[in-house]
Design a protein around this motif. Structure first.
Motif, PDB file in Angstrom:
ATOM      1  N   ALA A 116       0.686  -1.235  -0.184  1.00  0.00           N
ATOM      2  CA  ALA A 116       0.042  -0.335  -0.022  1.00  0.00           C
ATOM      3  C   ALA A 116       0.561   1.307   0.199  1.00  0.00           C
ATOM      4  CB  ALA A 116      -1.427   0.320   1.776  1.00  0.00           C
ATOM      5  N   ARG A 117       2.162   1.244   0.416  1.00  0.00           N
ATOM      6  CA  ARG A 117       3.000   2.284   0.547  1.00  0.00           C
ATOM      7  C   ARG A 117       3.340   2.483  -0.736  1.00  0.00           C
ATOM      8  NH1 ARG A 117       5.451   0.353   5.998  1.00  0.00           N
ATOM      9  NH2 ARG A 117       6.678  -0.545   4.194  1.00  0.00           N
ATOM     10  N   GLU A 118       3.213   1.385  -2.103  1.00  0.00           N
ATOM     11  CA  GLU A 118       4.604   1.573  -2.748  1.00  0.00           C
ATOM     12  C   GLU A 118       3.227   2.156  -4.241  1.00  0.00           C
ATOM     13  OE1 GLU A 118       5.785  -2.372  -4.115  1.00  0.00           O
ATOM     14  OE2 GLU A 118       6.902  -2.737  -1.445  1.00  0.00           O
ATOM     15  N   ALA A 119       4.316   3.046  -5.130  1.00  0.00           N
ATOM     16  CA  ALA A 119       3.824   3.297  -5.807  1.00  0.00           C
ATOM     17  C   ALA A 119       2.959   2.251  -6.736  1.00  0.00           C
ATOM     18  CB  ALA A 119       4.341   3.989  -7.195  1.00  0.00           C
ATOM     19  N   PRO A 120       2.013   2.806  -7.462  1.00  0.00           N
ATOM     20  CA  PRO A 120       1.299   1.724  -8.414  1.00  0.00           C
ATOM     21  C   PRO A 120       2.327   0.677  -9.770  1.00  0.00           C
ATOM     22  CG  PRO A 120       0.666   4.200  -9.279  1.00  0.00           C
ATOM     23  CD  PRO A 120       1.324   4.391  -8.147  1.00  0.00           C
ATOM     24  N   ILE A 121       2.110  -0.118 -10.533  1.00  0.00           N
ATOM     25  CA  ILE A 121       2.445  -0.630 -10.963  1.00  0.00           C
ATOM     26  C   ILE A 121       1.954  -0.818 -12.025  1.00  0.00           C
ATOM     27  CG2 ILE A 121       2.905  -2.723 -11.954  1.00  0.00           C
ATOM     28  CD1 ILE A 121       4.105  -2.924  -9.812  1.00  0.00           C
ATOM     29  N   ILE A 122       3.047  -0.100 -13.383  1.00  0.00           N
ATOM     30  CA  ILE A 122       2.027   1.029 -14.526  1.00  0.00           C
ATOM     31  C   ILE A 122       3.194   0.069 -15.591  1.00  0.00           C
ATOM     32  CG2 ILE A 122       2.512   3.140 -13.192  1.00  0.00           C
ATOM     33  CD1 ILE A 122       4.719   3.864 -15.058  1.00  0.00           C
ATOM     34  N   ASP A 123       3.364  -1.212 -15.479  1.00  0.00           N
ATOM     35  CA  ASP A 123       4.119  -1.624 -16.653  1.00  0.00           C
ATOM     36  C   ASP A 123       4.332  -3.249 -16.199  1.00  0.00           C
ATOM     37  OD1 ASP A 123       4.589  -3.286 -19.074  1.00  0.00           O
ATOM     38  OD2 ASP A 123       6.181  -1.762 -19.351  1.00  0.00           O
ATOM     39  N   VAL A 124       3.983  -4.278 -16.603  1.00  0.00           N
ATOM     40  CA  VAL A 124       4.513  -5.725 -16.375  1.00  0.00           C
ATOM     41  C   VAL A 124       3.931  -7.025 -17.243  1.00  0.00           C
ATOM     42  CG1 VAL A 124       2.337  -6.798 -16.597  1.00  0.00           C
ATOM     43  CG2 VAL A 124       4.277  -7.338 -14.934  1.00  0.00           C
ATOM     44  N   LYS A 125       5.882  -7.459 -17.515  1.00  0.00           N
ATOM     45  CA  LYS A 125       6.490  -7.840 -18.783  1.00  0.00           C
ATOM     46  C   LYS A 125       7.509  -9.530 -18.213  1.00  0.00           C
ATOM     47  CE  LYS A 125       6.694  -5.306 -21.820  1.00  0.00           C
ATOM     48  NZ  LYS A 125       6.322  -3.586 -21.281  1.00  0.00           N
ATOM     49  N   LEU A 126       6.280 -10.777 -18.706  1.00  0.00           N
ATOM     50  CA  LEU A 126       6.355 -11.932 -18.817  1.00  0.00           C
ATOM     51  C   LEU A 126       7.175 -12.565 -19.406  1.00  0.00           C
ATOM     52  CD1 LEU A 126       2.316 -13.158 -18.585  1.00  0.00           C
ATOM     53  CD2 LEU A 126       4.432 -11.813 -16.646  1.00  0.00           C
ATOM     54  N   GLY A 127       8.457 -12.981 -18.800  1.00  0.00           N
ATOM     55  CA  GLY A 127       9.426 -14.266 -19.461  1.00  0.00           C
ATOM     56  C   GLY A 127       8.656 -16.016 -19.287  1.00  0.00           C
ATOM     57  N   LEU A 128       9.571 -16.673 -19.585  1.00  0.00           N
ATOM     58  CA  LEU A 128       9.170 -17.765 -19.606  1.00  0.00           C
ATOM     59  C   LEU A 128       8.744 -18.183 -18.496  1.00  0.00           C
ATOM     60  CD1 LEU A 128       8.677 -19.842 -21.117  1.00  0.00           C
ATOM     61  CD2 LEU A 128      10.835 -20.984 -20.186  1.00  0.00           C
ATOM     62  N   GLN A 129       9.610 -18.029 -16.916  1.00  0.00           N
ATOM     63  CA  GLN A 129       8.986 -18.520 -15.817  1.00  0.00           C
ATOM     64  C   GLN A 129       8.946 -17.240 -14.320  1.00  0.00           C
ATOM     65  OE1 GLN A 129      10.690 -22.409 -15.458  1.00  0.00           O
ATOM     66  NE2 GLN A 129       8.450 -23.023 -15.728  1.00  0.00           N
ATOM     67  N   HIS A 130       9.314 -16.010 -15.592  1.00  0.00           N
ATOM     68  CA  HIS A 130       9.699 -14.538 -14.687  1.00  0.00           C
ATOM     69  C   HIS A 130       8.909 -13.662 -14.839  1.00  0.00           C
ATOM     70  CE1 HIS A 130      12.342 -13.881 -17.192  1.00  0.00           C
ATOM     71  NE2 HIS A 130      12.402 -12.282 -17.544  1.00  0.00           N
ATOM     72  N   VAL A 131       8.450 -12.744 -13.623  1.00  0.00           N
ATOM     73  CA  VAL A 131       7.651 -11.545 -13.909  1.00  0.00           C
ATOM     74  C   VAL A 131       8.846 -10.249 -13.666  1.00  0.00           C
ATOM     75  CG1 VAL A 131       5.894 -10.501 -13.830  1.00  0.00           C
ATOM     76  CG2 VAL A 131       6.348 -12.617 -13.345  1.00  0.00           C
ATOM     77  N   LEU A 132       8.979  -9.051 -14.575  1.00  0.00           N
ATOM     78  CA  LEU A 132       9.173  -7.745 -14.233  1.00  0.00           C
ATOM     79  C   LEU A 132       8.086  -6.416 -13.847  1.00  0.00           C
ATOM     80  CD1 LEU A 132      12.544  -7.015 -16.637  1.00  0.00           C
ATOM     81  CD2 LEU A 132      12.195  -8.141 -14.303  1.00  0.00           C
TER      82      LEU A 132
END
Length: 172
Positions: free
Chosen positions: A17-33
């Motif tokens: 709740a204290r962090e800024a909202p996520i604006i982009d997400v990318k998926l690798g084979l079995q990982h996430v940015l």
């Protein structure tokens, strides 16, 4: 006595709740940015080829220590190898590697990497190329050698490769 399997509650972040909202997400084979509105980059998932951009210290409790042999980080951690004063603007993921474009125009790569060391380049004709030297990039590494007068427009990752589009229309 029965073995208690970890649940989501064991790993859920309490401070989101204290962090800024996520604006982009990318998926690798079995990982996430995941990129937040302040340009801070987070990663989670499998880390078998250093694609999370953070070295997991020996002894650190991970989901993998209870379930599987492969390194895994089931919750988002900030990637600390990037300069916090140079916000991330664009992210791309491949199967086991990533590319990051920062506001300064610098591009960083991390994760799976296959390369020949400089000493091996002289022996390349006699080398068995079916067995490349592996040197995964465990923390974000800046890419050098792009034309200095060009602006980077976009970055993109395929399964095992990365492309960088410059403002002059060239692709590196």
């Amino acid at each position: 006595s029965s073995v208690k399997l970890p649940s989501w509650e064991d790993y859920k972040r309490k401070d989101l709740a204290r962090e800024a909202p996520i604006i982009d997400v990318k998926l690798g084979l079995q990982h996430v940015l995941a990129l937040d509105a302040n340009g801070i980059l987070y990663s989670f998932g499998k880390n078998e080829r250093a694609q999370l951009g953070n070295i997991i210290e020996d002894g650190e409790e991970t989901f993998s220590s209870m379930i599987t042999y492969e390194p895994c980080q089931p919750y988002a951690n900030m990637i600390t190898g990037l300069n916090i004063d140079d916000p991330v603007e664009n992210i791309a993921t491949g199967f086991n590697h990533n590319a990051v474009l920062c506001k300064s125009g610098k591009v960083y790569l991390f994760g799976k990497n296959m390369r020949h060391s400089s000493s091996e380049k002289r022996k390349i004709l006699s080398k068995d190329l079916s067995k490349p030297d592996l040197a995964d990039i465990t923390i974000p590494k800046e890419i050098k050698g792009l034309p200095e007068r060009s602006k980077i427009i976009d970055i993109s990752c395929g399964s095992h490769h990365t492309a960088i589009l410059l403002d002059d229309g060239s692709i590196w």
